[in-house]
Scaffold this motif. Structure first.
Motif, PDB file in Angstrom:
ATOM      1  N   LEU A 125       8.388 -14.623   9.804  1.00  0.00           N
ATOM      2  CA  LEU A 125       9.066 -14.003   8.671  1.00  0.00           C
ATOM      3  C   LEU A 125       8.954 -14.856   7.411  1.00  0.00           C
ATOM      4  CD1 LEU A 125      12.289 -12.562  10.367  1.00  0.00           C
ATOM      5  CD2 LEU A 125      10.095 -11.435   9.911  1.00  0.00           C
ATOM      6  N   GLY A 126       8.938 -16.170   7.576  1.00  0.00           N
ATOM      7  CA  GLY A 126       8.781 -17.040   6.427  1.00  0.00           C
ATOM      8  C   GLY A 126       7.423 -16.852   5.768  1.00  0.00           C
ATOM      9  N   TYR A 127       6.397 -16.675   6.582  1.00  0.00           N
ATOM     10  CA  TYR A 127       5.060 -16.448   6.049  1.00  0.00           C
ATOM     11  C   TYR A 127       4.996 -15.094   5.337  1.00  0.00           C
ATOM     12  CZ  TYR A 127      -0.067 -16.359   5.916  1.00  0.00           C
ATOM     13  OH  TYR A 127      -1.387 -16.312   5.513  1.00  0.00           O
ATOM     14  N   ARG A 128       5.664 -14.107   5.889  1.00  0.00           N
ATOM     15  CA  ARG A 128       5.716 -12.797   5.230  1.00  0.00           C
ATOM     16  C   ARG A 128       6.405 -12.901   3.866  1.00  0.00           C
ATOM     17  NH1 ARG A 128       5.715  -7.543   8.003  1.00  0.00           N
ATOM     18  NH2 ARG A 128       4.632  -7.716   9.995  1.00  0.00           N
ATOM     19  N   ARG A 129       7.464 -13.679   3.784  1.00  0.00           N
ATOM     20  CA  ARG A 129       8.141 -13.852   2.489  1.00  0.00           C
ATOM     21  C   ARG A 129       7.215 -14.536   1.486  1.00  0.00           C
ATOM     22  NH1 ARG A 129      12.634 -14.919   5.850  1.00  0.00           N
ATOM     23  NH2 ARG A 129      12.210 -17.178   5.783  1.00  0.00           N
ATOM     24  N   PHE A 130       6.468 -15.513   1.966  1.00  0.00           N
ATOM     25  CA  PHE A 130       5.508 -16.202   1.112  1.00  0.00           C
ATOM     26  C   PHE A 130       4.477 -15.216   0.567  1.00  0.00           C
ATOM     27  CE2 PHE A 130       1.265 -18.263   1.111  1.00  0.00           C
ATOM     28  CZ  PHE A 130       1.442 -19.129   0.042  1.00  0.00           C
ATOM     29  N   LEU A 131       3.909 -14.396   1.430  1.00  0.00           N
ATOM     30  CA  LEU A 131       2.912 -13.418   1.009  1.00  0.00           C
ATOM     31  C   LEU A 131       3.517 -12.330   0.140  1.00  0.00           C
ATOM     32  CD1 LEU A 131       0.881 -13.003   4.320  1.00  0.00           C
ATOM     33  CD2 LEU A 131       0.239 -14.325   2.301  1.00  0.00           C
ATOM     34  N   GLY A 132       4.826 -12.147   0.238  1.00  0.00           N
ATOM     35  CA  GLY A 132       5.506 -11.136  -0.559  1.00  0.00           C
ATOM     36  C   GLY A 132       5.357 -11.357  -2.050  1.00  0.00           C
ATOM     37  N   ARG A 133       5.057 -12.577  -2.461  1.00  0.00           N
ATOM     38  CA  ARG A 133       4.883 -12.858  -3.891  1.00  0.00           C
ATOM     39  C   ARG A 133       3.690 -12.095  -4.451  1.00  0.00           C
ATOM     40  NH1 ARG A 133       6.333 -18.467  -2.578  1.00  0.00           N
ATOM     41  NH2 ARG A 133       4.299 -19.293  -3.182  1.00  0.00           N
ATOM     42  N   LEU A 134       2.703 -11.829  -3.623  1.00  0.00           N
ATOM     43  CA  LEU A 134       1.593 -10.978  -4.033  1.00  0.00           C
ATOM     44  C   LEU A 134       1.804  -9.538  -3.575  1.00  0.00           C
ATOM     45  CD1 LEU A 134      -1.250 -10.399  -5.115  1.00  0.00           C
ATOM     46  CD2 LEU A 134      -2.168 -11.194  -2.924  1.00  0.00           C
ATOM     47  N   PRO A 192       4.428  -7.144  -6.002  1.00  0.00           N
ATOM     48  CA  PRO A 192       3.957  -6.609  -7.286  1.00  0.00           C
ATOM     49  C   PRO A 192       2.702  -5.751  -7.163  1.00  0.00           C
ATOM     50  CG  PRO A 192       3.503  -8.960  -7.149  1.00  0.00           C
ATOM     51  CD  PRO A 192       4.380  -8.626  -5.988  1.00  0.00           C
ATOM     52  N   LEU A 193       1.839  -6.055  -6.198  1.00  0.00           N
ATOM     53  CA  LEU A 193       0.638  -5.249  -6.031  1.00  0.00           C
ATOM     54  C   LEU A 193       0.976  -3.886  -5.447  1.00  0.00           C
ATOM     55  CD1 LEU A 193      -2.370  -4.864  -6.205  1.00  0.00           C
ATOM     56  CD2 LEU A 193      -2.628  -6.151  -4.063  1.00  0.00           C
ATOM     57  N   ARG A 194       1.845  -3.853  -4.461  1.00  0.00           N
ATOM     58  CA  ARG A 194       2.219  -2.578  -3.849  1.00  0.00           C
ATOM     59  C   ARG A 194       2.816  -1.626  -4.887  1.00  0.00           C
ATOM     60  NH1 ARG A 194       7.070  -2.316   0.452  1.00  0.00           N
ATOM     61  NH2 ARG A 194       7.999  -3.330  -1.371  1.00  0.00           N
ATOM     62  N   GLU A 195       3.584  -2.154  -5.827  1.00  0.00           N
ATOM     63  CA  GLU A 195       4.191  -1.322  -6.861  1.00  0.00           C
ATOM     64  C   GLU A 195       3.148  -0.617  -7.720  1.00  0.00           C
ATOM     65  OE1 GLU A 195       6.540  -4.035  -9.064  1.00  0.00           O
ATOM     66  OE2 GLU A 195       8.113  -4.224  -7.528  1.00  0.00           O
ATOM     67  N   ARG A 196       1.943  -1.158  -7.771  1.00  0.00           N
ATOM     68  CA  ARG A 196       0.897  -0.618  -8.634  1.00  0.00           C
ATOM     69  C   ARG A 196      -0.085   0.282  -7.904  1.00  0.00           C
ATOM     70  NH1 ARG A 196       2.903  -5.261 -10.444  1.00  0.00           N
ATOM     71  NH2 ARG A 196       2.787  -5.839 -12.677  1.00  0.00           N
ATOM     72  N   LEU A 197       0.096   0.445  -6.599  1.00  0.00           N
ATOM     73  CA  LEU A 197      -0.852   1.214  -5.798  1.00  0.00           C
ATOM     74  C   LEU A 197      -0.404   2.649  -5.590  1.00  0.00           C
ATOM     75  CD1 LEU A 197      -1.648  -1.388  -2.972  1.00  0.00           C
ATOM     76  CD2 LEU A 197      -2.965  -0.941  -5.066  1.00  0.00           C
ATOM     77  N   VAL A 231      -2.051 -13.673  -9.397  1.00  0.00           N
ATOM     78  CA  VAL A 231      -2.853 -13.096 -10.473  1.00  0.00           C
ATOM     79  C   VAL A 231      -3.286 -11.704 -10.051  1.00  0.00           C
ATOM     80  CG1 VAL A 231      -4.883 -13.373 -11.937  1.00  0.00           C
ATOM     81  CG2 VAL A 231      -3.753 -15.394 -10.993  1.00  0.00           C
ATOM     82  N   LEU A 232      -3.118 -10.735 -10.935  1.00  0.00           N
ATOM     83  CA  LEU A 232      -3.582  -9.383 -10.688  1.00  0.00           C
ATOM     84  C   LEU A 232      -4.589  -9.005 -11.767  1.00  0.00           C
ATOM     85  CD1 LEU A 232      -0.230  -7.546  -9.830  1.00  0.00           C
ATOM     86  CD2 LEU A 232      -1.918  -8.490  -8.239  1.00  0.00           C
ATOM     87  N   LEU A 233      -5.798  -8.670 -11.336  1.00  0.00           N
ATOM     88  CA  LEU A 233      -6.833  -8.215 -12.252  1.00  0.00           C
ATOM     89  C   LEU A 233      -7.129  -6.751 -11.958  1.00  0.00           C
ATOM     90  CD1 LEU A 233      -7.942 -11.336 -11.113  1.00  0.00           C
ATOM     91  CD2 LEU A 233      -9.114 -11.011 -13.296  1.00  0.00           C
ATOM     92  N   GLN A 234      -7.224  -5.945 -13.003  1.00  0.00           N
ATOM     93  CA  GLN A 234      -7.461  -4.519 -12.807  1.00  0.00           C
ATOM     94  C   GLN A 234      -8.768  -4.094 -13.455  1.00  0.00           C
ATOM     95  OE1 GLN A 234      -4.736  -1.638 -14.539  1.00  0.00           O
ATOM     96  NE2 GLN A 234      -5.113  -0.208 -12.863  1.00  0.00           N
TER      97      GLN A 234
END
Length: 233
Positions: A60-69, A72-77, A207-210
């Motif tokens: 779960l800690g690793y999932r929280r870490f990955l949550g930083r990307l 915000p990315l899921r919100e844009r998909l 970083v998010l590039l579009q």
């Protein structure tokens, strides 16, 4: 020791820092700090370091870490957007998180999931978490990934960014022998401009590039660059 920048291919690089193991150089053009090739590990030495990683979807800690990307990315998909997790490592987790959210995923890793066929397909988004700092040829690899995006697609990267030279000398991030490229915000701005993409910084290490949407006058450069380069380390 002279060395060409592995991001922008500029020869305008200068000594930046030296520690007990290796030297670091700075590119005046794109602001990348990088380790010259002579100090890189062999593939076998790299693999030995990665084999020590114990990442898992059950952590779960690793999932929280990955949550930083992820967040915000899921919100844009769009619903059902299809993605690729590049550099998934020995315990793919981000791909599982996106699949749980309804996004079909492919994975690629040069050591643990080396099916290069997935790199010939197109995606709505591509992720690379804690990958950019390991790339021997980041300019080539990131351009190739950008070229696999559909119009309007997203390239989501997660890597810690450089700030000042003084902070770099004390930075724990440079202690990992597999870390060979260190990006600043300016480095990513240069990359976005060179690829004809927009760039956002939703977190200190994200970083998010579009890629421009279909019909836009921007974005042709990313496809042209990507078609010319291999996907390599």
């Amino acid at each position: 020791m002279m060395a060409t920048c592995p991001l922008c291919a500029s020869a305008e690089t200068a000594f930046y820092h030296r520690d007990a193991r290796r030297d670091y150089r700075h590119c005046r053009r794109c602001d990348l700090v990088f380790v010259p090739p002579v100090f890189r590990l062999s593939p076998a030495e790299e693999r030995a370091v990665y084999d020590q990683h114990e990442n898992s979807p059950d952590d779960l800690g690793y999932r929280r870490f990955l949550g930083r990307l992820f967040d915000p990315l899921r919100e844009r998909l769009a619903p059902g957007a299809r993605g690729l997790d590049f550099g998934a490592g020995p315990g793919p987790t981000l791909s599982v998180m996106f699949e749980e959210a309804g996004h079909p995923m492919a994975i690629y890793d040069p050591f643990y999931a080396p099916d290069a066929g997935v790199l010939e397909e197109e995606y709505d988004f591509i992720t690379a978490t804690e990958v950019a700092e390991h790339l021997f040829a980041p300019g080539e690899v990131l351009a190739r990934l950008a070229g696999r995006l559909r119009p309007g697609g997203w390239l989501g990267l997660m890597t810690k960014r450089t700030t000042t030279r003084e902070a770099f000398a004390r930075w724990h991030y440079i202690l990992d022998p597999t870390h060979v490229g260190f990006f600043s915000e300016a480095s990513f701005q240069w990359l976005a401009e060179s690829l004809g993409m927009s760039v956002e910084f939703p977190a200190a290490d994200v970083v998010l590039l579009q890629k421009p949407a279909a019909g836009s006058r921007e974005g042709g450069l990313s496809e042209n660059i990507a078609d010319r380069v291999p996907c390599c380390r």
